[in-house]
Design a protein around this motif. Sequence first.
Motif, mmCIF file in Angstrom:
data_model
loop_
_atom_site.group_PDB
_atom_site.id
_atom_site.type_symbol
_atom_site.label_atom_id
_atom_site.label_comp_id
_atom_site.label_asym_id
_atom_site.label_seq_id
_atom_site.Cartn_x
_atom_site.Cartn_y
_atom_site.Cartn_z
ATOM 1 N N LEU A 115 0.840 -1.211 0.000
ATOM 2 C CA LEU A 115 0.000 0.000 0.000
ATOM 3 C C LEU A 115 0.870 1.255 0.000
ATOM 4 C CD1 LEU A 115 -2.753 -1.082 2.548
ATOM 5 C CD2 LEU A 115 -3.096 -0.573 0.118
ATOM 6 N N ARG A 116 1.954 1.175 0.785
ATOM 7 C CA ARG A 116 2.856 2.324 0.862
ATOM 8 C C ARG A 116 3.492 2.606 -0.503
ATOM 9 N NH1 ARG A 116 5.177 0.835 5.250
ATOM 10 N NH2 ARG A 116 6.884 -0.279 4.331
ATOM 11 N N ALA A 117 3.974 1.561 -1.158
ATOM 12 C CA ALA A 117 4.621 1.746 -2.460
ATOM 13 C C ALA A 117 3.641 2.315 -3.486
ATOM 14 C CB ALA A 117 5.189 0.416 -2.944
ATOM 15 N N GLU A 118 2.393 1.896 -3.379
ATOM 16 C CA GLU A 118 1.397 2.325 -4.362
ATOM 17 C C GLU A 118 0.925 3.768 -4.129
ATOM 18 O OE1 GLU A 118 -1.884 -0.368 -4.517
ATOM 19 O OE2 GLU A 118 -2.942 0.799 -6.058
ATOM 20 N N HIS A 119 0.731 4.121 -2.859
ATOM 21 C CA HIS A 119 0.029 5.378 -2.576
ATOM 22 C C HIS A 119 0.857 6.495 -1.946
ATOM 23 C CE1 HIS A 119 -3.653 3.412 -3.588
ATOM 24 N NE2 HIS A 119 -3.598 2.564 -2.582
ATOM 25 N N ILE A 120 2.040 6.148 -1.405
ATOM 26 C CA ILE A 120 2.716 7.136 -0.553
ATOM 27 C C ILE A 120 4.145 7.428 -1.013
ATOM 28 C CG2 ILE A 120 3.478 7.639 1.810
ATOM 29 C CD1 ILE A 120 1.225 5.795 2.803
ATOM 30 N N GLU A 171 9.339 2.182 -9.597
ATOM 31 C CA GLU A 171 8.920 0.847 -10.048
ATOM 32 C C GLU A 171 8.212 0.053 -8.953
ATOM 33 O OE1 GLU A 171 12.456 -0.974 -11.594
ATOM 34 O OE2 GLU A 171 12.709 0.722 -12.972
ATOM 35 N N LEU A 172 8.644 0.254 -7.691
ATOM 36 C CA LEU A 172 8.041 -0.488 -6.576
ATOM 37 C C LEU A 172 6.542 -0.233 -6.490
ATOM 38 C CD1 LEU A 172 10.578 -0.178 -3.627
ATOM 39 C CD2 LEU A 172 9.908 -2.248 -4.852
ATOM 40 N N GLY A 173 6.119 0.940 -6.915
ATOM 41 C CA GLY A 173 4.697 1.257 -6.869
ATOM 42 C C GLY A 173 3.921 0.653 -8.025
ATOM 43 N N GLY A 174 4.577 -0.191 -8.812
ATOM 44 C CA GLY A 174 3.888 -0.854 -9.920
ATOM 45 C C GLY A 174 3.574 0.096 -11.067
ATOM 46 N N ARG A 175 4.382 1.176 -11.171
ATOM 47 C CA ARG A 175 4.125 2.148 -12.242
ATOM 48 C C ARG A 175 4.814 1.683 -13.509
ATOM 49 N NH1 ARG A 175 4.986 4.093 -7.415
ATOM 50 N NH2 ARG A 175 3.262 5.208 -6.485
ATOM 51 N N SER A 176 4.059 1.696 -14.614
ATOM 52 C CA SER A 176 4.604 1.151 -15.849
ATOM 53 C C SER A 176 5.497 2.168 -16.576
ATOM 54 C CB SER A 176 3.476 0.686 -16.756
ATOM 55 O OG SER A 176 2.535 1.720 -16.869
ATOM 56 N N LYS A 177 5.073 3.430 -16.566
ATOM 57 C CA LYS A 177 5.874 4.434 -17.274
ATOM 58 C C LYS A 177 7.222 4.609 -16.585
ATOM 59 C CE LYS A 177 2.881 7.887 -17.408
ATOM 60 N NZ LYS A 177 2.438 9.259 -17.584
ATOM 61 N N ALA A 207 9.138 11.441 -7.400
ATOM 62 C CA ALA A 207 9.112 10.621 -8.617
ATOM 63 C C ALA A 207 8.044 9.535 -8.558
ATOM 64 C CB ALA A 207 10.479 9.985 -8.847
ATOM 65 N N THR A 208 7.606 9.183 -7.357
ATOM 66 C CA THR A 208 6.582 8.147 -7.254
ATOM 67 C C THR A 208 5.245 8.642 -7.809
ATOM 68 O OG1 THR A 208 5.873 8.904 -5.076
ATOM 69 C CG2 THR A 208 7.563 7.199 -5.128
ATOM 70 N N ASN A 209 5.082 9.990 -7.857
ATOM 71 C CA ASN A 209 3.812 10.540 -8.328
ATOM 72 C C ASN A 209 2.628 10.051 -7.496
ATOM 73 O OD1 ASN A 209 3.095 12.449 -10.112
ATOM 74 N ND2 ASN A 209 3.617 11.228 -11.922
#
Length: 218
Positions: free
Chosen positions: A82-87, A111-117, A156-158
Amino acid sequence: MAVVESHNLHRFFRTGDDEVAALRDVSLMLEAGEMVALIGMSGSGKSTLLSCLAGLDEPDGGHVVVVGQRITHRSEQERAGLRAEHIGLVMQSGTLVDHLTIRENIALQHELGGRSKTAPIEPILDLLGIRPQADKLPRALSGGEVARSGLAVAIATNAPVLLCDEPTAEVDADTEAAVLCEIRRRCRAGTVALIATHSSAVARQADRVIEIRDGRIV
Ligand SMILES: Nc1ncnc2c1ncn2[C@@H]1O[C@H](COP(=O)(O)OP(=O)(O)OP(=O)(O)O)[C@@H](O)[C@H]1O
Ligand SMILES: [Mg+2]
């Protein structure tokens, strides 16, 4: 819409016979797009609160909801996900992975947040003035450069939530202004930022100031 909610958080630390109530019944709501300063004396509970909101620490009572999902009282792995995805997180220390360069740190967190771009690394390096440090390891950087790099990684995590623990503690006034400007830019794009700080400049520029005293919001 509240993006971050804490409900009646309590956190106690015990060392021997001593007990410290680091958080006492802390409830707050943070809305999308808000830039909020969290102020309070040293030891008042700011870092403890950020850790609980980020799912790094588990409160002894109460719960936290981030982007509609409960992050407290879950497994370590679920909280990390959840942290990687949202925070986006900037802590007082330990934000950067020691054996990776600044550029690699930014890419990893993205990348840890599962971001493809691919991560928007180049513009962030320029915005925070750390292009010359991009290919260095954290240990080769000054305190201020480490602080800006930590923020670069978080930005950068956006992510929709930015939690920053004293992001400008070790930087000069110009750098502080640049860091605040970057956080504000993220907030205009809808991110909510909670910034623990001793800086009056940060408190002045925030939309709202939350003060914590002896673990309690005042
Ligand atoms: N892991 C821990 N074990 C024991 N006590 C702790 C621990 N972490 C924090 N505390 C205590 O909890 C209280 C709140 O600490 P916290 O780090 O949240 O303060 P802070 O407001 O972030 O302070 P600062 O402005 O100095 O960073 C302090 O009394 C601190 O000593
Ligand atoms: Mg602290």
